[in-house]
Design a protein around this motif. Structure first.
Motif, mmCIF file in Angstrom:
data_model
loop_
_atom_site.group_PDB
_atom_site.id
_atom_site.type_symbol
_atom_site.label_atom_id
_atom_site.label_comp_id
_atom_site.label_asym_id
_atom_site.label_seq_id
_atom_site.Cartn_x
_atom_site.Cartn_y
_atom_site.Cartn_z
ATOM 1 N N ILE A 199 0.880 -1.177 0.000
ATOM 2 C CA ILE A 199 0.000 0.000 0.000
ATOM 3 C C ILE A 199 0.911 1.218 0.000
ATOM 4 C CG2 ILE A 199 -1.806 1.259 1.217
ATOM 5 C CD1 ILE A 199 -2.701 -1.382 2.419
ATOM 6 N N ILE A 200 0.890 1.941 -1.087
ATOM 7 C CA ILE A 200 1.869 3.012 -1.292
ATOM 8 C C ILE A 200 1.174 4.342 -1.538
ATOM 9 C CG2 ILE A 200 2.061 2.577 -3.791
ATOM 10 C CD1 ILE A 200 5.107 3.207 -3.425
ATOM 11 N N ILE A 216 1.111 -10.385 4.324
ATOM 12 C CA ILE A 216 1.870 -9.201 4.726
ATOM 13 C C ILE A 216 1.324 -7.968 4.009
ATOM 14 C CG2 ILE A 216 4.143 -8.093 4.791
ATOM 15 C CD1 ILE A 216 5.414 -10.849 4.797
ATOM 16 N N LEU A 217 1.053 -6.918 4.774
ATOM 17 C CA LEU A 217 0.699 -5.614 4.209
ATOM 18 C C LEU A 217 1.872 -4.672 4.417
ATOM 19 C CD1 LEU A 217 -2.215 -6.654 4.006
ATOM 20 C CD2 LEU A 217 -2.979 -4.412 4.808
ATOM 21 N N LEU A 218 2.433 -4.186 3.318
ATOM 22 C CA LEU A 218 3.556 -3.261 3.367
ATOM 23 C C LEU A 218 3.039 -1.844 3.175
ATOM 24 C CD1 LEU A 218 5.997 -5.095 0.916
ATOM 25 C CD2 LEU A 218 6.286 -4.950 3.384
ATOM 26 N N ILE A 219 3.113 -1.041 4.208
ATOM 27 C CA ILE A 219 2.755 0.371 4.089
ATOM 28 C C ILE A 219 4.045 1.117 3.804
ATOM 29 C CG2 ILE A 219 1.702 2.354 5.221
ATOM 30 C CD1 ILE A 219 -0.221 0.007 4.914
ATOM 31 N N THR A 220 4.109 1.830 2.673
ATOM 32 C CA THR A 220 5.370 2.434 2.272
ATOM 33 C C THR A 220 5.144 3.612 1.333
ATOM 34 O OG1 THR A 220 7.544 1.963 1.275
ATOM 35 C CG2 THR A 220 5.649 0.843 0.325
ATOM 36 N N ILE A 269 -2.646 4.758 -2.767
ATOM 37 C CA ILE A 269 -3.594 5.586 -2.022
ATOM 38 C C ILE A 269 -3.220 7.052 -2.182
ATOM 39 C CG2 ILE A 269 -2.290 5.306 0.139
ATOM 40 C CD1 ILE A 269 -4.972 5.373 1.629
ATOM 41 N N ASP A 270 -4.224 7.878 -2.403
ATOM 42 C CA ASP A 270 -4.005 9.317 -2.548
ATOM 43 C C ASP A 270 -5.224 10.045 -2.018
ATOM 44 O OD1 ASP A 270 -2.521 11.626 -3.470
ATOM 45 O OD2 ASP A 270 -3.986 11.794 -5.095
ATOM 46 N N ALA A 271 -5.002 10.992 -1.109
ATOM 47 C CA ALA A 271 -6.088 11.777 -0.517
ATOM 48 C C ALA A 271 -7.183 10.873 0.045
ATOM 49 C CB ALA A 271 -6.671 12.751 -1.542
ATOM 50 N N GLY A 272 -6.766 9.772 0.680
ATOM 51 C CA GLY A 272 -7.709 8.881 1.340
ATOM 52 C C GLY A 272 -8.456 7.935 0.439
ATOM 53 N N ARG A 273 -8.074 7.873 -0.830
ATOM 54 C CA ARG A 273 -8.756 6.976 -1.776
ATOM 55 C C ARG A 273 -7.764 6.048 -2.472
ATOM 56 N NH1 ARG A 273 -12.967 11.030 -5.001
ATOM 57 N NH2 ARG A 273 -14.092 11.766 -3.134
#
Length: 363
Positions: A54-55, A212-216, A232-236
């Protein structure tokens, strides 16, 4: 005292939707802070055993998303399913057993300096009431998994950044979670150490079948080990799909921007002299992926249009065993219809072609 649940039991689904392969499922999740929508209708899923990246840029909503996933933040509306159970709206007491199914890896390690490495790893089990002999056995097992068996009695202050993160990973695995959340886990590390940590996570994913969820914010991290990526951009969520597909054909401006550092770009000295009209050559970017990148595209182009183009920059990469290529070519404008014919030829062979402008300074 409780004991660690056997691995075989961990693998059995206890939720009402045992047939589902989704470890995480978000449905139309909203979270606002005043007038700001941190999460603006997020729907997303992560399947059993996959690595989902999730980038997004800073402020895109990544931190709020991960806090909602582990129950530290309550969403305003929507559903957040972990192993089939909707955790949205659960009380702190109801969340406690579910949190044991979620492991967390942090950017700055979050180790306790006054405890040894093995004590840090065993800490979640101590909190859960597991007997000392069993939690030390589990800590030893995990330190071997992450390559730090010889550091069990050491303190965090004596470890390198990469070693501290390995301890953090071992600790996150202590309670045999179904889901591992990685919150910018490599952003404080140098490139070589980052590669070793990503290789370790991939190995753990393969050996344990762990989701695994990679937040990056780093596309290199996503390219290194993720199966799918959600931007993800501006919560979407602005786009998602297999990593190789997103890298080959980004559809949103934010994805294109995030990829700019690792995809071939037109050299700056050429880009500076581009004009919307009036040049001796038109410059095209040519993107190819999958089967289209395997063929002899430029040999075919040369045969169809002899001496009609120059290859000025580009390269080919392999992501998830799929070729992903990007090239920049110039086509002379002395024949007014030639650029359009070349573009049509390339498009017919599944290339994505974009006219960038005219080179005003080519002799």
């Amino acid at each position: 005292m409780n004991s660690i649940v056997p691995a075989a039991a961990i693998e059995r689904q206890t939720s009402s939707d045992e047939a589902s392969d989704d470890i995480v499922r978000l449905v139309d999740v909203y979270r606002r802070f005043g007038e700001t929508a941190a999460l603006d209708g997020i729907s997303l899923r992560a399947r059993r055993g996959e690595i989902l990246g999730i980038i997004g840029r800073s402020g895109a909503g990544k931190s709020t998303l991960i806090r909602c996933l582990n129950g530290l933040e309550q969403c305003d509306s929507g559903e957040i399913h972990i192993e089939g159970r909707n955790i949205a709206g659960l009380s702190e007491r109801e969340l406690q057993p579910l949190r044991r199914r979620i492991g967390m890896i942090f950017q700055h390690f979050n180790l306790l300096s006054a405890k040894t490495v093995e004590e840090n790893v065993a800490l979640p089990l101590k909190i859960a009431g597991v007997a000392k002999t069993e939690r030390l056995r589990r800590a030893s097992e995990l330190l071997e998994l992450v390559g730090l068996s010889d550091k069990a009695k050491a303190y965090p202050s004596s470890l390198s950044g990469g070693q501290k993160q390995r301890v953090g990973i071992a600790r996150a695995l202590a309670a045999r979670p179904a889901l591992l959340l990685s919150d910018e886990a490599t952003s404080a590390l140098d490139p070589e150490t980052t590669r070793s940590i990503l290789a370790l996570l991939k190995d753990i994913n393969r050996k344990l079948g762990l989701t695994i969820l990679l937040i990056t914010h780093e596309m290199e991290v996503v390219r290194g080990i993720a199966d799918r990526v959600a931007v993800i951009d501006a919560g979407r969520i602005v786009e998602e799909g297999p990593v190789w597909s997103i890298f080959a054909e980004p559809k949103s401006e934010v994805t294109t921007s995030l990829l700019s550092g690792i995809r071939p770009q037109l050299p700056e000295h050429i880009a500076r002299r581009l004009s919307p009209s009036g040049g001796t050559e038109v410059i095209f970017s040519v993107d190819l992926a999958g089967p289209a990148a395997h063929g002899a595209l430029f040999a075919d182009l040369s045969a169809a249009f002899p001496h009609s183009f120059r290859l000025v920059h580009g390269g080919i990469d392999h992501i998830q065993n799929q070729p992903v290529a990007r090239f920049f070519i110039t086509v002379p404008t002395r024949d007014a219809g030639l650029p359009a014919r070349v573009q049509q030829f390339l498009t017919a062979r599944s290339a994505r072609v974009e006219g960038l402008g005219y080179d005003t300074d080519h002799a």
